[in-house]
Design an enzyme around this catalytic site. Sequence first.
Site, PDB file in Angstrom:
ATOM      1  CB  SER A 133      -0.947  -0.039   1.203  1.00  0.00           C
ATOM      2  OG  SER A 133      -1.940   0.951   1.106  1.00  0.00           O
TER       3      SER A 133
ATOM      4  CD  GLU B 286      -5.598  -3.712  -4.067  1.00  0.00           C
ATOM      5  OE1 GLU B 286      -5.666  -3.289  -2.903  1.00  0.00           O
ATOM      6  OE2 GLU B 286      -4.585  -4.243  -4.542  1.00  0.00           O
TER       7      GLU B 286
ATOM      8  CG  HIS C 285      -5.468  -2.537   0.272  1.00  0.00           C
ATOM      9  ND1 HIS C 285      -4.662  -2.243  -0.801  1.00  0.00           N
ATOM     10  CD2 HIS C 285      -4.961  -1.839   1.323  1.00  0.00           C
ATOM     11  CE1 HIS C 285      -3.722  -1.401  -0.433  1.00  0.00           C
ATOM     12  NE2 HIS C 285      -3.867  -1.138   0.870  1.00  0.00           N
TER      13      HIS C 285
END
Length: 523
Positions: free
Chosen positions: A210, A330, A430
């Site tokens: 990330s 995600e 995610h």
Amino acid sequence: MSGGVDRRTVLAAAAAATWMPSPLRAAPASVLVRTRSGPIRGLVEDGLHVFRGIRYGQDTRPRRFLAPLAPPPWQDPVAATDFAPSCPQKGSVGATSEDCLFLNVWTPGVSTAARRPVMVYIHGGAYSTGSVVTPLNDGRHLAAQGDVVVVTVNHRLNALGYLYLARLDPRFPDSGNAGQLDLILALQWVRDNVAAFGGDPGKVMVFGQSGGGAKIATLMGTPAARGLFHRATTMSGQQVTASGPLNATMRARAYLDRLGIDPSRLERLGELPVQRLIEGLDVSDPILPSGGVYFGPVLDQHILLRHPFYPDANPQGLPIPMMLGNMHDETRAFIGEGSAAVRGLDWDNLAARLAPELRVDILPDYVVSRYRTFYPRHTPLEIFYAATTASRSWRGQVIEAEERAKAGAPAFVYQVDYVSPQAPMRGTPHGMDIPLAFGTIDAPGSPSGTGPAARAASAIMMGAYLAFARSGDPNHSGLPHWPKYDLSKRATMIFDRAAHVENDPRRAERLLFAQVPYIQPGT
């Protein structure tokens, strides 16, 4: 298996394939290593040498918003047995302090002759939150199974690391990129000291999830980071463009106004308690339509001279082999199924709900109609998550891979499709790749589960990461051949309980959003 993969990579992949989670049994033995700053004492745990809380930079409190400094040398051994505090931030990550420039090391041994590959992890949380003081980022499985040295790094975040003050006061020339300079100082520490921990300073891989991946994409084109790492892996983290200096100044003014500080009196920032600085982060962003104020790296023409991947891939990073990955779903991690955006979602309100979440200027009704053609069996909820993932989370990775392919630079692209049997409705959100890549599927907070499917997916991903750290090529005996990414085939490794290669997955979605300009969120 591709050429150039040595026997140690094959053995490491085989070891990863047989990995099973096991409880940590800390032994009382200690180990002493002499760094260039001074001697430090760590622990021997299950045969690994572990050092937690190694200082790589001075306390930043007396130097708020300035470049970090290496610590002065010391003579007596310093204990490196416990994690140090993380950067102050909103939310809870345990102990925090402005004195947060510390790193952690896991190594199979401290012989300087070992010359093991080095894997340096940079945490996510955008540029505002996060820490490596979490069991998910524990380096013991990678170090033990892969015969590598693992380093995890904390650094300054949010306003402490990225508040751009240079246009308001020349006394703060580095303020917009101070957090990036912390990471550069940590990588300099690795270069100068990792051999004493059995690592090879000429074989350093950075990897980050990330915001950590975004920081890496930025470092690849930062002149001060040149030569400090030799492979790069971004995990759901892209940085196509940095924040412009004018927008960054507007954000700084909004933040200062929230704190009640006149821009002509910036010395007052040094007088405030750090908790007050964190409370000031609640100010609304003057650029983005919603959310708190954004902080991130700034195109300041001082530390950062151009955008990372605009108008093309920064030439500085082209010789560095790069692996880029994203999760299939995600945005399921960002937009919960109980949130207002998706509660009561149906065909009548789908376009209106999508509009603010796509983050690009495209007719949402058109997006819905195209997705209903692409995936006629999808529900409104499935289309919502597919479209938001493709338009905002995945799009940046596509651009970065395309720009490297245009330049002929080595890039390997992957997509994680693994769905935890424990929460199949969440898809592949995610953050799923963190426990799979670290082998920490049994850690608290892991979304992967610990069953046979999770172990198989983790073994495959760990093998690829270890091979890449060793050779700059992720191919290993547990994978089908993984070609480099090019624009003719767009070969993408799909990671699941088994792995396979697909050419140009989600092609229709890629072409749909390629019709409109992409703007890096936050910039």
